[in-house]
Design an enzyme around this catalytic site. Structure first.
Site, PDB file in Angstrom:
ATOM      1  N   CYS A  63      60.582  75.033 -62.014  1.00 52.22           N
ATOM      2  CA  CYS A  63      61.695  74.403 -61.299  1.00 52.22           C
ATOM      3  C   CYS A  63      63.069  74.930 -61.690  1.00 52.22           C
ATOM      4  O   CYS A  63      63.895  75.258 -60.821  1.00 52.22           O
ATOM      5  CB  CYS A  63      61.725  72.895 -61.557  1.00 52.22           C
ATOM      6  SG  CYS A  63      60.188  72.118 -62.032  1.00 52.22           S
ATOM      7  N   CYS A  87      58.097  73.856 -66.050  1.00 52.62           N
ATOM      8  CA  CYS A  87      59.290  73.490 -65.279  1.00 52.62           C
ATOM      9  C   CYS A  87      60.547  74.145 -65.846  1.00 52.62           C
ATOM     10  O   CYS A  87      61.312  74.783 -65.126  1.00 52.62           O
ATOM     11  CB  CYS A  87      59.430  71.966 -65.270  1.00 52.62           C
ATOM     12  SG  CYS A  87      60.892  71.411 -64.394  1.00 52.62           S
ATOM     13  N   HIS A 130      80.279  60.698 -41.090  1.00 49.29           N
ATOM     14  CA  HIS A 130      80.581  61.774 -40.154  1.00 49.29           C
ATOM     15  C   HIS A 130      81.693  62.648 -40.693  1.00 49.29           C
ATOM     16  O   HIS A 130      82.634  62.123 -41.285  1.00 49.29           O
ATOM     17  CB  HIS A 130      81.022  61.151 -38.816  1.00 49.29           C
ATOM     18  CG  HIS A 130      81.309  62.147 -37.760  1.00 49.29           C
ATOM     19  ND1 HIS A 130      80.301  62.853 -37.127  1.00 49.29           N
ATOM     20  CD2 HIS A 130      82.485  62.570 -37.223  1.00 49.29           C
ATOM     21  CE1 HIS A 130      80.856  63.664 -36.236  1.00 49.29           C
ATOM     22  NE2 HIS A 130      82.172  63.525 -36.277  1.00 49.29           N
ATOM     23  N   GLU A 171      73.895  62.364 -41.217  1.00 53.32           N
ATOM     24  CA  GLU A 171      74.058  61.304 -40.222  1.00 53.32           C
ATOM     25  C   GLU A 171      72.988  61.380 -39.127  1.00 53.32           C
ATOM     26  O   GLU A 171      72.660  60.379 -38.490  1.00 53.32           O
ATOM     27  CB  GLU A 171      75.461  61.335 -39.595  1.00 53.32           C
ATOM     28  CG  GLU A 171      75.757  62.542 -38.731  1.00 53.32           C
ATOM     29  CD  GLU A 171      77.183  62.532 -38.169  1.00 53.32           C
ATOM     30  OE1 GLU A 171      77.646  61.462 -37.735  1.00 53.32           O
ATOM     31  OE2 GLU A 171      77.835  63.596 -38.172  1.00 53.32           O
ATOM     32  N   LYS A 201      63.763  78.748 -61.223  1.00 51.81           N
ATOM     33  CA  LYS A 201      63.597  78.943 -59.765  1.00 51.81           C
ATOM     34  C   LYS A 201      64.815  78.431 -59.011  1.00 51.81           C
ATOM     35  O   LYS A 201      65.367  79.103 -58.141  1.00 51.81           O
ATOM     36  CB  LYS A 201      62.310  78.219 -59.327  1.00 51.81           C
ATOM     37  CG  LYS A 201      61.908  78.324 -57.886  1.00 51.81           C
ATOM     38  CD  LYS A 201      62.482  77.291 -56.961  1.00 51.81           C
ATOM     39  CE  LYS A 201      62.260  75.844 -57.242  1.00 51.81           C
ATOM     40  NZ  LYS A 201      60.984  75.294 -56.856  1.00 51.81           N
ATOM     41  N   GLU A 208      59.177  80.089 -51.432  1.00 49.95           N
ATOM     42  CA  GLU A 208      60.422  80.066 -52.208  1.00 49.95           C
ATOM     43  C   GLU A 208      60.768  81.463 -52.737  1.00 49.95           C
ATOM     44  O   GLU A 208      61.919  81.913 -52.646  1.00 49.95           O
ATOM     45  CB  GLU A 208      60.298  79.070 -53.364  1.00 49.95           C
ATOM     46  CG  GLU A 208      60.233  77.632 -52.868  1.00 49.95           C
ATOM     47  CD  GLU A 208      60.108  76.600 -53.982  1.00 49.95           C
ATOM     48  OE1 GLU A 208      60.386  75.432 -53.716  1.00 49.95           O
ATOM     49  OE2 GLU A 208      59.732  76.958 -55.118  1.00 49.95           O
ATOM     50  N   TYR A 242      54.156  76.750 -51.296  1.00 45.24           N
ATOM     51  CA  TYR A 242      55.592  76.607 -51.509  1.00 45.24           C
ATOM     52  C   TYR A 242      56.158  77.652 -52.470  1.00 45.24           C
ATOM     53  O   TYR A 242      57.285  78.119 -52.287  1.00 45.24           O
ATOM     54  CB  TYR A 242      55.959  75.172 -51.906  1.00 45.24           C
ATOM     55  CG  TYR A 242      55.855  74.841 -53.386  1.00 45.24           C
ATOM     56  CD1 TYR A 242      56.953  74.968 -54.215  1.00 45.24           C
ATOM     57  CD2 TYR A 242      54.666  74.379 -53.938  1.00 45.24           C
ATOM     58  CE1 TYR A 242      56.868  74.651 -55.563  1.00 45.24           C
ATOM     59  CE2 TYR A 242      54.575  74.062 -55.277  1.00 45.24           C
ATOM     60  CZ  TYR A 242      55.669  74.199 -56.086  1.00 45.24           C
ATOM     61  OH  TYR A 242      55.588  73.897 -57.420  1.00 45.24           O
TER      62      TYR A 242
HETATM   63  C1  LIG Z   1      57.420  78.757 -59.782  1.00 45.99           C
HETATM   64  C2  LIG Z   1      57.296  77.254 -59.892  1.00 45.99           C
HETATM   65  C3  LIG Z   1      58.264  76.450 -59.332  1.00 45.99           C
HETATM   66  C4  LIG Z   1      58.163  75.072 -59.433  1.00 45.99           C
HETATM   67  N1  LIG Z   1      59.144  74.307 -58.856  1.00 45.99           N
HETATM   68  C5  LIG Z   1      59.074  72.972 -58.942  1.00 45.99           C
HETATM   69  C6  LIG Z   1      60.106  72.174 -58.382  1.00 45.99           C
HETATM   70  O1  LIG Z   1      61.067  72.672 -57.797  1.00 45.99           O
HETATM   71  N2  LIG Z   1      60.013  70.829 -58.510  1.00 45.99           N
HETATM   72  C7  LIG Z   1      58.958  70.242 -59.150  1.00 45.99           C
HETATM   73  O2  LIG Z   1      58.923  69.014 -59.249  1.00 45.99           O
HETATM   74  N3  LIG Z   1      57.956  70.970 -59.685  1.00 45.99           N
HETATM   75  C8  LIG Z   1      57.998  72.326 -59.599  1.00 45.99           C
HETATM   76  N4  LIG Z   1      57.007  73.083 -60.172  1.00 45.99           N
HETATM   77  C9  LIG Z   1      55.841  72.401 -60.791  1.00 45.99           C
HETATM   78  C10 LIG Z   1      56.163  71.885 -62.199  1.00 45.99           C
HETATM   79  O3  LIG Z   1      56.685  72.932 -62.972  1.00 45.99           O
HETATM   80  C11 LIG Z   1      54.898  71.315 -62.818  1.00 45.99           C
HETATM   81  O4  LIG Z   1      54.349  70.362 -61.951  1.00 45.99           O
HETATM   82  C12 LIG Z   1      55.174  70.651 -64.161  1.00 45.99           C
HETATM   83  O5  LIG Z   1      55.743  71.565 -65.061  1.00 45.99           O
HETATM   84  C13 LIG Z   1      53.872  70.087 -64.734  1.00 45.99           C
HETATM   85  O6  LIG Z   1      54.118  69.524 -66.002  1.00 45.99           O
HETATM   86  P1  LIG Z   1      52.949  69.413 -67.076  1.00 45.99           P
HETATM   87  O7  LIG Z   1      53.508  68.620 -68.192  1.00 45.99           O
HETATM   88  O8  LIG Z   1      51.705  68.969 -66.430  1.00 45.99           O
HETATM   89  O9  LIG Z   1      52.659  70.927 -67.527  1.00 45.99           O
HETATM   90  P2  LIG Z   1      53.628  72.035 -68.099  1.00 45.99           P
HETATM   91  O10 LIG Z   1      55.042  71.750 -67.815  1.00 45.99           O
HETATM   92  O11 LIG Z   1      53.086  73.322 -67.609  1.00 45.99           O
HETATM   93  O12 LIG Z   1      53.435  71.954 -69.665  1.00 45.99           O
HETATM   94  C14 LIG Z   1      52.221  72.237 -70.268  1.00 45.99           C
HETATM   95  C15 LIG Z   1      52.481  72.713 -71.688  1.00 45.99           C
HETATM   96  O13 LIG Z   1      51.269  72.647 -72.414  1.00 45.99           O
HETATM   97  C16 LIG Z   1      51.276  73.706 -73.340  1.00 45.99           C
HETATM   98  N5  LIG Z   1      49.881  73.941 -73.753  1.00 45.99           N
HETATM   99  C17 LIG Z   1      48.911  74.606 -73.082  1.00 45.99           C
HETATM  100  N6  LIG Z   1      47.766  74.571 -73.801  1.00 45.99           N
HETATM  101  C18 LIG Z   1      48.017  73.860 -74.926  1.00 45.99           C
HETATM  102  C19 LIG Z   1      47.219  73.462 -76.038  1.00 45.99           C
HETATM  103  N7  LIG Z   1      45.935  73.785 -76.131  1.00 45.99           N
HETATM  104  N8  LIG Z   1      47.815  72.728 -77.020  1.00 45.99           N
HETATM  105  C20 LIG Z   1      49.122  72.375 -76.936  1.00 45.99           C
HETATM  106  N9  LIG Z   1      49.909  72.717 -75.896  1.00 45.99           N
HETATM  107  C21 LIG Z   1      49.360  73.453 -74.897  1.00 45.99           C
HETATM  108  C22 LIG Z   1      51.896  74.857 -72.577  1.00 45.99           C
HETATM  109  O14 LIG Z   1      52.428  75.848 -73.451  1.00 45.99           O
HETATM  110  C23 LIG Z   1      52.961  74.148 -71.767  1.00 45.99           C
HETATM  111  O15 LIG Z   1      54.225  74.192 -72.398  1.00 45.99           O
HETATM  112  C24 LIG Z   1      57.075  74.476 -60.115  1.00 45.99           C
HETATM  113  C25 LIG Z   1      56.101  75.285 -60.692  1.00 45.99           C
HETATM  114  C26 LIG Z   1      56.202  76.660 -60.589  1.00 45.99           C
HETATM  115  C27 LIG Z   1      55.144  77.518 -61.218  1.00 45.99           C
END
Ligand SMILES: Cc1cc2nc3c(=O)[nH]c(=O)nc-3n(C[C@H](O)[C@H](O)[C@H](O)COP(=O)(O)OP(=O)(O)OC[C@H]3O[C@@H](n4cnc5c(N)ncnc54)[C@H](O)[C@@H]3O)c2cc1C
Length: 463
Positions: A61, A56, A452, A457, A64, A195, A191
């Site tokens: 997010c 994110c 308004h 609205e 983006k 986007e 999406y």
């Molecule tokens: C282009 C794009 C635009 C988006 N726009 C939106 C938006 O506008 N609004 C919205 O709500 N969502 C949006 N999302 C989705 C959102 O980013 C994800 O749903 C969210 O980040 C998921 O969170 P998470 O904690 O599951 O994973 P992540 O945020 O991906 O975090 C996972 C973390 O785990 C770490 N990791 C991986 N393997 C290991 C390991 N073995 N040991 C320790 N750490 C590890 C990674 O390095 C990473 O930092 C977007 C996604 C993308 C790709």
């Protein structure tokens, strides 16, 4: 899935454990879990080998939305001369804008670091994998133990297995762009594809989108998506549907897209795959520990975010739940309230989660689309809609229209879905999503006095 439990601690476990909770992943879900658990007094270790904030903050997010804001300004500047301003279409100085974007992201990193320190969370810049249900090992040989483990390793962009796939980029690469490529192909219709197409077209690229399906944004309301497709065409985005990708072909410095019939596209300066995301569930020891996964690798969890292995939980994009930051955060917080906060029934209600596609204009949606409602509730569905030109578009004599839709169900016309396409939809929807969650009926909206003149609205004025 077998019935798991959380109370799997061996009787002498607390003597052996280094922490109460180990979190794999410092993205949206992992950080939220760590903070909430520490707030409840738990001893927490967080493993994150990359930048804090995960997808994110770094490649999702946040950057983006920054690019979307730049594109929005570009659109307004293009409209300005029509309205009498002595200003016109302007080119974005990408490096200058990116400096602002990355400074903003840098501040988020710093704030997370500070908060982790303040909360006493042991933050390890390491990848982790499970050795058993209570032990995590790191590449440097470190081993730590805890009775509870949270998998929050997120997901990554999917690259199709086709000849020439290496010539294509993914959404992560978009955030390395320092200028708008002249001609861009986007492969996908979800999406992220929509986007990126909107942003790049507004910032000066000529964009062609190739979708496998017959429409964009499967799952979103059909009428709004059709209107959005029309808006995109008006902005100059070329849309190709029912496109079956065969390969990418080199064309000098550029790349052609070949379809299943062997037809090659014009050459593109950049080709971006936006064909879904895959969970980061390989290589973290899940098979050794026996954690069940779905066909695409998502970790299977029950409504309490429990896997089938006692003491191992998962939230966010590694599961098959809606891949949205607030979903990962909310699920993580509820889970920590349950494990450490004395709330044994805490869990996330996944119904009526609002989301916004940051297209141009944005499209916001909560609840059932008209098609979903009709499938579920048949003839008891009634739809209200408003198709109008927002004031700014009307002043500039621009063609873009807004389309708002209410999907009502049953005799009391409970609102089962709200779908908004148009300027401001992203900001308007949140408040109405609260109303939907509380079971608002059409007649409740009728009772509300409008603000308004606004686009919002229209939501309370539909008849
Ligand atoms: C282009 C794009 C635009 C988006 N726009 C939106 C938006 O506008 N609004 C919205 O709500 N969502 C949006 N999302 C989705 C959102 O980013 C994800 O749903 C969210 O980040 C998921 O969170 P998470 O904690 O599951 O994973 P992540 O945020 O991906 O975090 C996972 C973390 O785990 C770490 N990791 C991986 N393997 C290991 C390991 N073995 N040991 C320790 N750490 C590890 C990674 O390095 C990473 O930092 C977007 C996604 C993308 C790709």
């Amino acid at each position: 899935m077998s019935k798991p439990s959380d109370s799997s601690k061996p009787s002498d476990f607390s003597k052996q454990s280094d922490f109460d909770l180990i979190v794999l992943g410092g993205g949206s879900g992992g950080l939220a879990a760590a903070f909430r658990a520490a707030g409840h007094g738990a001893r927490v270790a967080l493993l994150e080998p990359g930048e804090l904030g995960g997808t994110c903050v770094n490649v999702g997010c946040v950057p983006k939305k920054a690019m979307w804001l730049a594109a929005d300004i570009a659109g307004k500047l293009a409209m300005a001369p029509t309205l009498g301003f002595d200003a016109g279409p302007a080119r974005l100085d990408w490096p200058a804008f990116i400096a602002h974007r990355q400074r903003y992201i840098g501040n988020i990193h710093a704030s997370y670091r500070q908060r982790l320190d303040d909360a006493g969370i042991a933050t390890l810049p390491l990848r982790g994998h499970l050795v058993d249900a209570h032990t995590v090992a790191c590449p440097n040989g470190l081993r730590i133990r805890a009775p509870q483990i949270l998998l929050a390793t997120g997901a990554r962009p999917r690259r199709p297995d086709i000849p020439g796939a290496g010539l294509g980029l993914v959404s992560d690469d978009f955030f390395d762009f320092c200028h708008a490529p002249e001609r861009v192909a986007i492969l996908g219709g979800g999406y992220i594809a929509v986007e990126l197409a909107g942003v790049l077209q507004a910032l000066g690229s000529r964009v062609e989108l190739f979708a496998r399906g017959a429409r964009l944004l499967a799952g979103f309301d059909h009428d709004l998506v059709a209107q959005l497709a029309e808006d995109y065409r008006q902005h100059g985005v070329h849309l190709n549907f029912a496109h079956v990708l065969q390969s990418l072909q080199p064309a000098g410095e550029r790349v052609r897209v070949r379809d299943a019939t062997g037809n090659d596209s014009e050459p593109f300066d950049a080709v971006i795959f936006a064909m879904g995301r895959l969970p980061n569930s390989d290589g973290i020891g899940l098979d050794a520990v026996g954690v069940d996964r779905g066909p695409l690798g998502h970790v299977l969890v029950d409504e309490f975010q429990r896997t089938n292995v006692a003491g191992v939980h998962a939230v966010g994009d590694i599961t098959a739940r809606p891949a949205l930051t607030p979903v990962a955060i909310a699920a993580a917080r509820r889970l920590m309230d349950r494990l450490f906060g004395g709330e044994p029934d805490a869990r996330l209600d996944y119904d009526n989660i609002a989301s916004v596609v940051f297209s141009h204009p944005p499209l916001g949606s909560v609840g059932l689309s008209e098609a979903q409602a009709r499938e579920r509730h048949g003839d008891s569905v009634r739809v209200y809609q408003s198709n109008f030109r927002p004031m700014l578009q009307a002043l500039a004599d621009a063609p873009q229209r807004s389309l708002f839709k209410l999907v009502c169900v049953g005799e009391d016309e409970r609102i089962a879905g709200i779908h908004l396409l148009g300027e401001g939809s992203d900001e308007i929807l949140q408040g109405f999503a609260v109303a939907v969650k509380l079971g608002v009926r059409k007649r409740d909206l009728d009772e509300v006095v409008a603000i308004h003149p606004t686009s919002a609205e229209e939501v309370v004025l539909m008849r």
